[in-house]
Write an enzyme that holds these catalytic residues in place. Structure first.
Site, PDB file in Angstrom:
ATOM      1  N   ARG A 118     -11.433 -25.703 -40.578  1.00 15.26           N
ATOM      2  CA  ARG A 118     -10.426 -25.717 -41.369  1.00 15.26           C
ATOM      3  C   ARG A 118     -10.686 -27.565 -42.897  1.00 15.26           C
ATOM      4  NH1 ARG A 118      -6.154 -23.497 -37.135  1.00 15.26           N
ATOM      5  NH2 ARG A 118      -6.373 -22.017 -38.621  1.00 15.26           N
ATOM      6  N   LYS A 125      -3.835  -9.014 -28.124  1.00 10.77           N
ATOM      7  CA  LYS A 125      -2.140  -7.497 -28.502  1.00 10.77           C
ATOM      8  C   LYS A 125      -1.778  -6.858 -29.626  1.00 10.77           C
ATOM      9  CE  LYS A 125       0.079 -12.133 -27.425  1.00 10.77           C
ATOM     10  NZ  LYS A 125       0.209 -13.748 -28.046  1.00 10.77           N
ATOM     11  N   GLY A 176      -8.682 -16.093 -35.894  1.00  9.09           N
ATOM     12  CA  GLY A 176      -8.375 -17.114 -35.918  1.00  9.09           C
ATOM     13  C   GLY A 176      -9.614 -16.992 -35.032  1.00  9.09           C
ATOM     14  N   GLY A 179      -2.150 -14.768 -38.570  1.00  9.66           N
ATOM     15  CA  GLY A 179      -1.123 -14.571 -39.107  1.00  9.66           C
ATOM     16  C   GLY A 179      -0.715 -14.898 -39.802  1.00  9.66           C
TER      17      GLY A 179
END
Ligand code: ADP
Ligand code: MG
Length: 397
Positions: free
Chosen positions: A38, A200, A352, A375
């Site tokens: 990053r 999820k 991620g 997200g």
């Protein structure tokens, strides 16, 4: 379209302080940066600003300190890494909203960088406090958002600050993310394949909804597939299953029909650390076993669908890739995505853990675009908007 650092006029940039919201939310180990991806992703924007004579003042969050100073979440190790790896002197100051920080920004000589302490040490960051936004705005003469992965958050250093500081433009990382995700949103190149894995359903639901009609195939792997299989009546033993999501899974299967494809076989083991697994048909998962990866037949059929696609969006590893050998399904998906890319398909991978899996398997450059935003990427794909991007200047044309 939003303005980016490349649209700044010399008068807007030369000699001026550019407050850059970066995403330096990196893992730390023993007080050092454990994965610099990053940090490195911000270099093109930093170069562009320095080339134009701008003076970059960088701010970021790290972890979730909840408005208090938390020792293990200091950005000090990032300053050390950045100075060495980017090769410019870096001054590090905190707190990010203090007079000290403002003075340091004003004293910053050309060719150097200023990095501010963790924005989430400040109460008001995550609640987008107006006063904090105003104090951040004192640290620059213009604002650059290059923190794509934080752009779905209406936080003071992402959104609030733009109420008091203009120009407010996109960094090159944000611009590329938006361009590539827009390309997926607009693509009418078929076959259009949506591949989802990970854990999820709730995280992926909006993207599943957004592409439910357009996708020719929706490949479901990972722990997500366990939930779909269990919702369809299979016995999944001790596997990770979200029983609260059975209705959602059944509804999606009903609406997508045969276009939703679930695994035919699974790799099962007593637990994640078993070091080995065996492949069983989805009807034969033993009661005490966990399904931790997709099996060989599934790898072949999912791989074939990916290889012949013209558009791919993939989010979520299809197995427990952190524990060998359960990365094999994800590896074969990565290979298929690389092959499709080579044949000219648009292939975008986001999330991620997905990004980490592809990087660890050596496929980070083998797809059209590897999104750094989890997200944020999912929300942008589903809606075409993010608070941190909406807040930036529109380009004139
Ligand atoms: P991303 O961050 O790319 O959006 P997710 O966070 O949704 O992905 O999911 C990634 C996690 O899901 C990884 O930690 C991975 O190990 C886990 N996972 C994938 N398949 C399984 C499985 N069969 N059983 C348990 N965990 C799984
Ligand atoms: Mg994740």
């Amino acid at each position: 379209m939003k303005r980016s650092v490349e649209d700044l006029t010399p008068g807007e940039l030369e000699g001026r302080r550019a407050l850059v919201r970066v995403d330096y939310n990196v893992p730390l180990e023993d007080g050092a940066v454990a994965d610099p991806r990053r940090i490195r992703a911000s270099y093109p924007t930093l170069e562009a600003l320095l080339d134009g004579g701008g003076r970059p003042v960088l701010c970021s969050h790290l972890g979730r300190p909840r408005g208090r100073v938390e020792e293990g979440s200091s950005l000090a190790p990032v300053a050390t890494y950045l100075e060495e790896d980017f090769g410019r002197p870096v001054r590090f100051v905190g707190p990010a909203d203090s007079d000290r920080a403002r003075d340091a920004s004003e004293e910053l000589p050309e060719g150097r960088l200023l990095l501010l302490e963790n924005t989430r040490f400040l109460p008001g960051e995550t609640s987008n406090d107006a006063d904090l936004g105003r104090r951040f705005a004192r640290l620059g003469d213009l604002f650059v958002n290059d923190a794509f992965a934080a752009s779905h958050r209406a936080h003071a250093s992402v959104v609030g600050v733009t109420g008091y500081l203009r120009p407010a433009v996109a960094g090159l990382l944000v611009r590329r993310e938006v361009e590539m995700l827009d390309a997926v949103r607009r693509s009418r190149e078929h076959p259009f394949v949506l591949a989802v894995g990970g854990a999820k359903i709730g995280d992926k639901l909006r993207v599943l909804e957004a592409f439910l009609e357009r996708a020719d195939a929706i490949l479901v792997g990972g722990a997500m597939a366990n939930t779909f299989l269990a919702a369809a009546g299979k016995e999944l033993g001790a596997s990770r299953v979200e029983s609260g999501e059975f209705d959602t899974a059944r509804d999606l299967m009903e609406r997508a029909g045969a276009r939703i494809r679930l695994p035919e076989d699974l790799v099962v083991a007593p637990g994640p650390d078993a070091g080995d697994g065996r492949t069983v048909p989805v009807d034969d998962v033993p009661p005490d076993a966990m399904a931790l990866d997709v099996g060989q037949r599934t790898r072949e059929s999912f791989g074939a669908a990916v290889r012949e696609c013209r558009t791919l969006f993939w989010n979520g590893p299809v197995g427990l890739f952190e524990h060998s050998p359960f990365e094999q399904g994800t590896l074969s998906m990565a290979r298929a995505a690389a092959d499709a890319t080579e044949k000219g398909a648009l292939t975008v991978v986001g999330g991620g853990d997905s990004a980490r899996a592809l990087a660890e398997l050596g496929f980070q450059d083998a797809v059209t675009h590897l999104s750094t935003g989890g997200g944020a990427a999912l929300e942008y794909l589903a809606t075409g908007r993010l608070p941190g991007i909406d807040a930036l200047d529109d380009s004139p044309s």
